[in-house]
Write a protein that holds these residues in place. Structure first.
Motif, PDB file in Angstrom:
ATOM      1  N   VAL A 194      -2.980 -90.072 -46.381  1.00  0.00           N
ATOM      2  CA  VAL A 194      -3.342 -89.335 -47.559  1.00  0.00           C
ATOM      3  C   VAL A 194      -2.540 -87.897 -47.629  1.00  0.00           C
ATOM      4  CG1 VAL A 194      -5.086 -88.273 -46.027  1.00  0.00           C
ATOM      5  CG2 VAL A 194      -5.146 -88.314 -48.471  1.00  0.00           C
ATOM      6  N   PRO A 195      -1.854 -87.753 -48.821  1.00  0.00           N
ATOM      7  CA  PRO A 195      -1.306 -86.515 -48.943  1.00  0.00           C
ATOM      8  C   PRO A 195      -2.273 -85.185 -49.267  1.00  0.00           C
ATOM      9  CG  PRO A 195      -0.718 -88.170 -50.630  1.00  0.00           C
ATOM     10  CD  PRO A 195      -1.942 -88.698 -50.031  1.00  0.00           C
ATOM     11  N   PRO A 205      -7.617 -85.403 -52.603  1.00  0.00           N
ATOM     12  CA  PRO A 205      -7.107 -86.380 -52.241  1.00  0.00           C
ATOM     13  C   PRO A 205      -7.809 -87.285 -51.234  1.00  0.00           C
ATOM     14  CG  PRO A 205      -5.372 -84.883 -52.504  1.00  0.00           C
ATOM     15  CD  PRO A 205      -6.651 -84.184 -52.830  1.00  0.00           C
ATOM     16  N   GLN A 215      -8.662 -94.518 -53.424  1.00  0.00           N
ATOM     17  CA  GLN A 215      -7.318 -95.392 -52.831  1.00  0.00           C
ATOM     18  C   GLN A 215      -6.985 -94.679 -51.561  1.00  0.00           C
ATOM     19  OE1 GLN A 215      -7.625 -93.241 -55.447  1.00  0.00           O
ATOM     20  NE2 GLN A 215      -5.649 -92.184 -56.026  1.00  0.00           N
ATOM     21  N   HIS A 216      -7.523 -93.578 -51.348  1.00  0.00           N
ATOM     22  CA  HIS A 216      -7.025 -93.227 -49.845  1.00  0.00           C
ATOM     23  C   HIS A 216      -8.087 -93.325 -48.866  1.00  0.00           C
ATOM     24  CE1 HIS A 216      -3.282 -91.691 -51.611  1.00  0.00           C
ATOM     25  NE2 HIS A 216      -4.045 -90.533 -52.498  1.00  0.00           N
ATOM     26  N   MET A 223       4.956 -88.764 -49.384  1.00  0.00           N
ATOM     27  CA  MET A 223       3.766 -88.426 -50.309  1.00  0.00           C
ATOM     28  C   MET A 223       3.912 -89.286 -51.659  1.00  0.00           C
ATOM     29  SD  MET A 223       2.858 -84.304 -50.080  1.00  0.00           S
ATOM     30  CE  MET A 223       2.371 -83.626 -48.535  1.00  0.00           C
ATOM     31  N   ASP A 224       5.243 -89.076 -52.190  1.00  0.00           N
ATOM     32  CA  ASP A 224       5.754 -89.807 -53.335  1.00  0.00           C
ATOM     33  C   ASP A 224       5.343 -91.308 -53.150  1.00  0.00           C
ATOM     34  OD1 ASP A 224       6.294 -87.567 -54.512  1.00  0.00           O
ATOM     35  OD2 ASP A 224       8.470 -87.995 -54.401  1.00  0.00           O
ATOM     36  N   THR A 247       3.303 -92.922 -51.104  1.00  0.00           N
ATOM     37  CA  THR A 247       1.609 -92.893 -50.745  1.00  0.00           C
ATOM     38  C   THR A 247       1.176 -92.844 -52.140  1.00  0.00           C
ATOM     39  OG1 THR A 247       1.957 -92.156 -48.600  1.00  0.00           O
ATOM     40  CG2 THR A 247      -0.189 -91.864 -49.660  1.00  0.00           C
ATOM     41  N   THR A 248       1.495 -92.002 -52.964  1.00  0.00           N
ATOM     42  CA  THR A 248       0.870 -91.716 -54.272  1.00  0.00           C
ATOM     43  C   THR A 248       1.019 -92.964 -55.170  1.00  0.00           C
ATOM     44  OG1 THR A 248       1.146 -89.353 -54.276  1.00  0.00           O
ATOM     45  CG2 THR A 248       0.809 -90.166 -56.485  1.00  0.00           C
ATOM     46  N   GLN A 249       2.320 -93.594 -55.051  1.00  0.00           N
ATOM     47  CA  GLN A 249       2.754 -94.636 -56.063  1.00  0.00           C
ATOM     48  C   GLN A 249       1.930 -95.889 -55.615  1.00  0.00           C
ATOM     49  OE1 GLN A 249       6.979 -94.638 -55.987  1.00  0.00           O
ATOM     50  NE2 GLN A 249       7.067 -92.577 -56.904  1.00  0.00           N
ATOM     51  N   PRO A 266      -0.990 -96.515 -52.726  1.00  0.00           N
ATOM     52  CA  PRO A 266      -1.689 -95.915 -51.669  1.00  0.00           C
ATOM     53  C   PRO A 266      -2.102 -96.834 -50.546  1.00  0.00           C
ATOM     54  CG  PRO A 266      -2.432 -95.406 -53.892  1.00  0.00           C
ATOM     55  CD  PRO A 266      -1.288 -96.356 -54.102  1.00  0.00           C
TER      56      PRO A 266
END
Length: 201
Positions: free
Chosen positions: A14-15, A60, A65-66, A131-132, A134-136, A138
């Motif tokens: 998780v970011p 977040p 999703q996290h 982070m990118d 994980t965001t794209q 999860p």
């Protein structure tokens, strides 16, 4: 009492972006009156996550999703501010098993290492890349490997670094100083026998 050897940590991430994430933001002071650290589960980043009425701010940590993430991705100087040991305790007891950040405040790092919560560093660019990803996606499963000192997922390997002494302690199951003393009772007694005793005149 044998301690777990902590060599790899796998799970979703998780970011938690931003520099200077201080311990008061990690755990507000009003939660420090707990009797046991077990009461701290779910309190991490509380005021960052919730309004005064208890409604969500959309942090977040609380994003569906996290859910179930076991690795935090953080910024520079993570854990700065006061030395409260409750900060890493609440993180660990909320289900986080490792923190990857650009850098850590020294006392927070020590408190975390002492409870078996690995804190490992990566470059700002690599943390942002993780982070990118994980965001794209999860559901990406990350692997923190203290043996190879890498943060990896399919198709990606990010170099990590941390001081050698706490790294070895985590990997060898020697990360709790109190447990180390309890496991070395004979050595403690031998040393105590060599120390001069105070006398009263």
């Amino acid at each position: 009492m044998a301690l777990a050897k902590i060599i790899t940590i796998t799970g979703k991430a998780v970011p938690v972006p931003g520099a200077d994430m201080d311990t008061d933001r990690i755990i507000p002071a009003r939660f420090l009156k707990c009797i046991t650290f077990d009461e701290l589960a779910g309190t991490m980043f509380y005021d960052e996550r919730f309004n005064a009425d208890g409604s969500s701010k959309g942090h977040p940590i609380d994003a569906p999703q996290h859910k179930g993430a076991s690795i935090i991705l953080g910024g520079e100087n993570f854990g700065c501010g006061s030395s409260r040991e409750h900060a890493p305790q609440c993180i660990k007891r909320s289900g986080i098993r490792a923190v990857v950040a650009v850098s850590f405040a020294e006392i927070f790092f020590g408190n975390s290492s002492g409870i078996g919560l690995p804190c490992v560093c990566a470059s700002p660019e690599d943390v942002q890349r993780a982070m990118d990803i994980t965001t794209q996606n999860p559901d990406t499963e990350w692997r923190v490997d203290l043996e190879t000192m890498t943060l990896g997922c399919p198709g990606t390997s990010i170099p990590l670094h941390m001081p050698e002494e706490p790294r070895a302690a985590l990997m060898q199951g020697r990360w709790d100083a109190v447990a180390e003393l309890m496991n070395a009772q004979e050595a403690v007694e031998r040393l105590a026998a060599t120390l001069p005793r105070a006398t009263c005149n």
